[in-house]
Motif scaffolding. Structure first.
Motif, PDB file in Angstrom:
ATOM      1  N   ASP A  22       0.858  -1.171   0.000  1.00  0.00           N
ATOM      2  CA  ASP A  22       0.000   0.000   0.000  1.00  0.00           C
ATOM      3  C   ASP A  22       0.901   1.230   0.000  1.00  0.00           C
ATOM      4  OD1 ASP A  22      -2.035   1.790   0.162  1.00  0.00           O
ATOM      5  OD2 ASP A  22      -2.654   1.250   2.196  1.00  0.00           O
ATOM      6  N   LEU A  23       1.056   1.845  -1.164  1.00  0.00           N
ATOM      7  CA  LEU A  23       1.949   2.991  -1.287  1.00  0.00           C
ATOM      8  C   LEU A  23       1.443   4.199  -0.513  1.00  0.00           C
ATOM      9  CD1 LEU A  23       3.014   2.794  -5.033  1.00  0.00           C
ATOM     10  CD2 LEU A  23       4.331   2.180  -3.023  1.00  0.00           C
ATOM     11  N   ARG A  24       0.129   4.283  -0.316  1.00  0.00           N
ATOM     12  CA  ARG A  24      -0.402   5.414   0.450  1.00  0.00           C
ATOM     13  C   ARG A  24       0.178   5.412   1.862  1.00  0.00           C
ATOM     14  NH1 ARG A  24      -6.592   4.394  -0.277  1.00  0.00           N
ATOM     15  NH2 ARG A  24      -5.715   2.324  -0.152  1.00  0.00           N
ATOM     16  N   LEU A  25       0.211   4.253   2.479  1.00  0.00           N
ATOM     17  CA  LEU A  25       0.743   4.146   3.837  1.00  0.00           C
ATOM     18  C   LEU A  25       2.218   4.564   3.877  1.00  0.00           C
ATOM     19  CD1 LEU A  25       0.378   3.202   6.774  1.00  0.00           C
ATOM     20  CD2 LEU A  25       1.056   0.934   6.005  1.00  0.00           C
ATOM     21  N   ILE A  26       2.980   4.112   2.906  1.00  0.00           N
ATOM     22  CA  ILE A  26       4.401   4.439   2.855  1.00  0.00           C
ATOM     23  C   ILE A  26       4.605   5.931   2.625  1.00  0.00           C
ATOM     24  CG2 ILE A  26       6.516   4.079   1.527  1.00  0.00           C
ATOM     25  CD1 ILE A  26       5.447   1.197   1.037  1.00  0.00           C
ATOM     26  N   PHE A  27       3.867   6.510   1.684  1.00  0.00           N
ATOM     27  CA  PHE A  27       4.014   7.934   1.389  1.00  0.00           C
ATOM     28  C   PHE A  27       3.541   8.798   2.558  1.00  0.00           C
ATOM     29  CE2 PHE A  27       3.669   6.912  -3.386  1.00  0.00           C
ATOM     30  CZ  PHE A  27       5.017   6.624  -3.440  1.00  0.00           C
ATOM     31  N   TRP A  28       2.439   8.388   3.227  1.00  0.00           N
ATOM     32  CA  TRP A  28       1.971   9.146   4.385  1.00  0.00           C
ATOM     33  C   TRP A  28       2.994   9.079   5.518  1.00  0.00           C
ATOM     34  CZ3 TRP A  28      -1.018  13.005   4.524  1.00  0.00           C
ATOM     35  CH2 TRP A  28      -2.158  13.106   3.743  1.00  0.00           C
ATOM     36  N   ALA A  29       3.594   7.923   5.728  1.00  0.00           N
ATOM     37  CA  ALA A  29       4.588   7.782   6.798  1.00  0.00           C
ATOM     38  C   ALA A  29       5.809   8.665   6.518  1.00  0.00           C
ATOM     39  CB  ALA A  29       5.011   6.322   6.941  1.00  0.00           C
ATOM     40  N   GLY A  30       6.296   8.638   5.299  1.00  0.00           N
ATOM     41  CA  GLY A  30       7.451   9.464   4.947  1.00  0.00           C
ATOM     42  C   GLY A  30       7.147  10.948   5.040  1.00  0.00           C
ATOM     43  N   THR A  31       5.978  11.341   4.550  1.00  0.00           N
ATOM     44  CA  THR A  31       5.588  12.749   4.610  1.00  0.00           C
ATOM     45  C   THR A  31       5.415  13.184   6.067  1.00  0.00           C
ATOM     46  OG1 THR A  31       4.474  12.509   2.477  1.00  0.00           O
ATOM     47  CG2 THR A  31       3.906  14.435   3.783  1.00  0.00           C
ATOM     48  N   GLY A  32       4.858  12.306   6.879  1.00  0.00           N
ATOM     49  CA  GLY A  32       4.701  12.619   8.298  1.00  0.00           C
ATOM     50  C   GLY A  32       6.035  12.805   9.008  1.00  0.00           C
ATOM     51  N   LEU A  33       7.019  11.980   8.658  1.00  0.00           N
ATOM     52  CA  LEU A  33       8.347  12.127   9.260  1.00  0.00           C
ATOM     53  C   LEU A  33       8.997  13.445   8.854  1.00  0.00           C
ATOM     54  CD1 LEU A  33       9.698   8.477   8.985  1.00  0.00           C
ATOM     55  CD2 LEU A  33       9.000   9.707  11.050  1.00  0.00           C
ATOM     56  N   TRP A  34       8.848  13.818   7.579  1.00  0.00           N
ATOM     57  CA  TRP A  34       9.381  15.114   7.136  1.00  0.00           C
ATOM     58  C   TRP A  34       8.676  16.259   7.849  1.00  0.00           C
ATOM     59  CZ3 TRP A  34      13.873  15.686   5.201  1.00  0.00           C
ATOM     60  CH2 TRP A  34      14.420  14.743   4.326  1.00  0.00           C
ATOM     61  N   ALA A  35       7.353  16.149   8.020  1.00  0.00           N
ATOM     62  CA  ALA A  35       6.598  17.192   8.708  1.00  0.00           C
ATOM     63  C   ALA A  35       7.018  17.278  10.180  1.00  0.00           C
ATOM     64  CB  ALA A  35       5.106  16.922   8.593  1.00  0.00           C
ATOM     65  N   LEU A  36       7.237  16.136  10.826  1.00  0.00           N
ATOM     66  CA  LEU A  36       7.694  16.127  12.211  1.00  0.00           C
ATOM     67  C   LEU A  36       9.059  16.808  12.338  1.00  0.00           C
ATOM     68  CD1 LEU A  36       7.285  15.133  15.135  1.00  0.00           C
ATOM     69  CD2 LEU A  36       8.471  13.040  14.445  1.00  0.00           C
ATOM     70  N   ALA A  37       9.958  16.495  11.419  1.00  0.00           N
ATOM     71  CA  ALA A  37      11.277  17.135  11.436  1.00  0.00           C
ATOM     72  C   ALA A  37      11.147  18.642  11.220  1.00  0.00           C
ATOM     73  CB  ALA A  37      12.172  16.515  10.361  1.00  0.00           C
ATOM     74  N   LEU A  38      10.229  19.047  10.358  1.00  0.00           N
ATOM     75  CA  LEU A  38      10.008  20.476  10.115  1.00  0.00           C
ATOM     76  C   LEU A  38       9.498  21.170  11.373  1.00  0.00           C
ATOM     77  CD1 LEU A  38      10.020  22.711   7.947  1.00  0.00           C
ATOM     78  CD2 LEU A  38       7.679  22.050   7.396  1.00  0.00           C
ATOM     79  N   ILE A  39       8.605  20.527  12.099  1.00  0.00           N
ATOM     80  CA  ILE A  39       8.079  21.097  13.344  1.00  0.00           C
ATOM     81  C   ILE A  39       9.190  21.218  14.399  1.00  0.00           C
ATOM     82  CG2 ILE A  39       6.528  20.627  15.284  1.00  0.00           C
ATOM     83  CD1 ILE A  39       4.616  19.378  13.167  1.00  0.00           C
ATOM     84  N   ILE A  40      10.020  20.195  14.485  1.00  0.00           N
ATOM     85  CA  ILE A  40      11.131  20.231  15.450  1.00  0.00           C
ATOM     86  C   ILE A  40      12.104  21.349  15.095  1.00  0.00           C
ATOM     87  CG2 ILE A  40      13.157  18.956  16.265  1.00  0.00           C
ATOM     88  CD1 ILE A  40      11.406  16.407  16.049  1.00  0.00           C
ATOM     89  N   LEU A  41      12.399  21.499  13.813  1.00  0.00           N
ATOM     90  CA  LEU A  41      13.304  22.573  13.397  1.00  0.00           C
ATOM     91  C   LEU A  41      12.688  23.948  13.634  1.00  0.00           C
ATOM     92  CD1 LEU A  41      14.792  21.032  10.156  1.00  0.00           C
ATOM     93  CD2 LEU A  41      15.973  21.454  12.310  1.00  0.00           C
ATOM     94  N   ALA A  42      11.385  24.063  13.451  1.00  0.00           N
ATOM     95  CA  ALA A  42      10.715  25.335  13.731  1.00  0.00           C
ATOM     96  C   ALA A  42      10.812  25.654  15.226  1.00  0.00           C
ATOM     97  CB  ALA A  42       9.264  25.273  13.283  1.00  0.00           C
ATOM     98  N   ALA A  43      10.695  24.638  16.069  1.00  0.00           N
ATOM     99  CA  ALA A  43      10.835  24.849  17.511  1.00  0.00           C
ATOM    100  C   ALA A  43      12.265  25.265  17.859  1.00  0.00           C
ATOM    101  CB  ALA A  43      10.452  23.584  18.263  1.00  0.00           C
TER     102      ALA A  43
END
Length: 84
Positions: A22-43
């Motif tokens: 299921d590529l949706r699951l893989i793409f959502w997981a990767g996008t979520g990790l990038w978003a989490l890193a972006l939030i941490i960097l913003a902090a």
């Protein structure tokens, strides 16, 4: 003889079927990790750490992940048909 498949293609075993994922699951997981890193960097930016370049990389990862979700939605029928 181990070299027989190289010289005689008929001696090869059949290739295994591709695994259906299921590529949706893989793409959502990767996008979520990038978003989490972006939030941490913003902090970290709030505390005075210079994180402009890493934030650009993380934002690019989020954008590419969202584009891959659009691609998956448009091509879902094709790659699922190939995996059957």
């Amino acid at each position: 003889m181990k070299l027989a498949p190289i010289f005689d293609p008929d001696a090869r075993r059949p290739s295994p079927k591709p695994v259906q994922v299921d590529l949706r699951l893989i793409f959502w997981a990767g996008t979520g990790l990038w978003a989490l890193a972006l939030i941490i960097l913003a902090a970290l930016t709030v505390f005075g750490v210079n994180t402009v370049k890493p934030m650009i990389v993380c934002a690019s990862g989020v954008v590419i992940g969202l584009l891959m979700l659009v691609w998956e939605h448009c091509n879902r029928r094709d790659y699922r048909r190939l995996a059957l």
